[in-house]
Design an enzyme around this catalytic site. Sequence first.
Site, PDB file in Angstrom:
ATOM      1  N   SER A 204       0.846  -1.194   0.000  1.00 43.62           N
ATOM      2  CA  SER A 204       0.000   0.000   0.000  1.00 43.62           C
ATOM      3  C   SER A 204       0.877   1.238   0.000  1.00 43.62           C
ATOM      4  O   SER A 204       1.878   1.307   0.733  1.00 43.62           O
ATOM      5  CB  SER A 204      -0.894  -0.017   1.238  1.00 43.62           C
ATOM      6  OG  SER A 204      -1.635   1.170   1.302  1.00 43.62           O
ATOM      7  N   CYS A 330      -8.357   1.091  10.636  1.00 41.94           N
ATOM      8  CA  CYS A 330      -9.449   0.700   9.755  1.00 41.94           C
ATOM      9  C   CYS A 330     -10.607   0.082  10.524  1.00 41.94           C
ATOM     10  O   CYS A 330     -11.713   0.022  10.026  1.00 41.94           O
ATOM     11  CB  CYS A 330      -8.948  -0.289   8.714  1.00 41.94           C
ATOM     12  SG  CYS A 330      -7.349   0.172   8.088  1.00 41.94           S
TER      13      CYS A 330
HETATM   14  C1  LIG Z   1      -1.634  -5.052   7.408  1.00 42.14           C
HETATM   15  C2  LIG Z   1      -2.569  -4.218   6.589  1.00 42.14           C
HETATM   16  N1  LIG Z   1      -3.173  -4.750   5.519  1.00 42.14           N
HETATM   17  C3  LIG Z   1      -4.000  -4.044   4.740  1.00 42.14           C
HETATM   18  C4  LIG Z   1      -4.273  -2.724   5.014  1.00 42.14           C
HETATM   19  C5  LIG Z   1      -5.192  -1.960   4.116  1.00 42.14           C
HETATM   20  O1  LIG Z   1      -4.469  -1.123   3.248  1.00 42.14           O
HETATM   21  P1  LIG Z   1      -5.196   0.114   2.517  1.00 42.14           P
HETATM   22  O2  LIG Z   1      -5.435   1.142   3.575  1.00 42.14           O
HETATM   23  O3  LIG Z   1      -4.222   0.573   1.476  1.00 42.14           O
HETATM   24  O4  LIG Z   1      -6.447  -0.419   1.911  1.00 42.14           O
HETATM   25  C6  LIG Z   1      -3.685  -2.116   6.138  1.00 42.14           C
HETATM   26  C7  LIG Z   1      -4.011  -0.716   6.500  1.00 42.14           C
HETATM   27  O5  LIG Z   1      -3.895  -0.307   7.634  1.00 42.14           O
HETATM   28  C8  LIG Z   1      -2.797  -2.874   6.935  1.00 42.14           C
HETATM   29  O6  LIG Z   1      -2.189  -2.358   7.990  1.00 42.14           O
END
Ligand SMILES: Cc1ncc(COP(=O)(O)O)c(C=O)c1O
Length: 393
Positions: A204, A330
């Site tokens: 990301s 999130c």
């Molecule tokens: C380990 C992990 N995977 C996936 C994501 C999701 O990424 P994005 O925000 O780019 O959708 C995050 C975001 O915090 C993360 O920490």
Amino acid sequence: MATDHIYLDNAASTPVADEVMAEMLPYMKQQYGNPSSIHRFGRETTRAIQLARKRVAEMIGASPREITFTSGGTEADNLALKGTAIHARSREPEKNRIITSNIEHDAVLEPCKDLESRGFVITYLPVTGEGLVRPSDLKNALGKDVALVSIMHANNEVGTIQPIKELAGIAHQAGALFHTDAVQAAGKIPLSVKDLGVDMMSMSSHKINGPKGVGALYIRSGLKIAPIIHGGGQESELRSGTENVPGIVGFGKACELAAKRLSQYQTHVSELRDYLIERVSKEIPHSRLNGSRTSRIPNNAHFTFFGVNGEDLIIKLDENGVAASTGSACSVKKQKPSHVLKAMGFSYEEITGSLRLSLGMHNTREEIDRTVSVLSSVVKELRELSPFKGKYA
Ligand SMILES: Cc1ncc(COP(=O)(O)O)c(C=O)c1O
């Protein structure tokens, strides 16, 4: 926002670097062509995407054609899991199981739930008290019915790094593919997909000083998975939709910067992190560092402050000029206890008293000094008000 506010939530997102912004701007104004167009406007943006693909690939030791751009880490995880499952179902219907861990991000756990509702079987591996998947548990869980193993590289809450190379090797011996969610690791620790031996890896942009809303999935050359978004056939038929050109350009630049300054980043951030851990451990009684001490990404410090509520702590810290988090940005709005800490065997009290401080390149020693002093007084104040007053004050 006050400019003297200290930002210690870099695992949630990071500021866009000046160099990244400068490369993106022309693609928002003058260079607006659709990369699918044949004329020069289109060719210009196609070239910009090619350069970005090369830069992302170089950061992880891949070749450019192994990079598929997505709208972020979440979509990359969804593509890896659903794309593999759908493809396996059409070619090898007996392979209908996926193995993952209990501490994955929701971007992996939720697609797993969705696949479960469509008839796939999901096995969730437990973790140790430090948040590590045991290779022996993976070995025991594997079987001929497993299409994919998906284990995250570094955990977003406690920062624990998994033994990915070993786990990928075990998965391959049993004939399963291996995906890793490296959203918190890529650009922060040395990382080569060839050395790790993974088949797919999610990244990301906004975690490494790039723009939000863009990411990528590394897919090993020769590996076939099914698309999950259908349309005009962009990204080699794997991810339809007109490309987010400014975002992709910014992500490419962020990867180039991250690769160039990797050792500087590791030294600066881990020194500050160790200084923070040392001072908190010495100066704030009844506090504890969580996660692995040794197998840990450089920018993560995760603590439990006994007798304190983490949500109250964050509000008080914010009032006093420090931005922190309890864990996953999130899912934090869902107000549910952390599934990661639960899986690590934490009690309710250990979970509620938890705080994540995640550092970035721009943080300074002076900011850490101010943070420790604010943290000490805020923890003391909250303990005074808590029903555990006698126990921890
Ligand atoms: C380990 C992990 N995977 C996936 C994501 C999701 O990424 P994005 O925000 O780019 O959708 C995050 C975001 O915090 C993360 O920490």
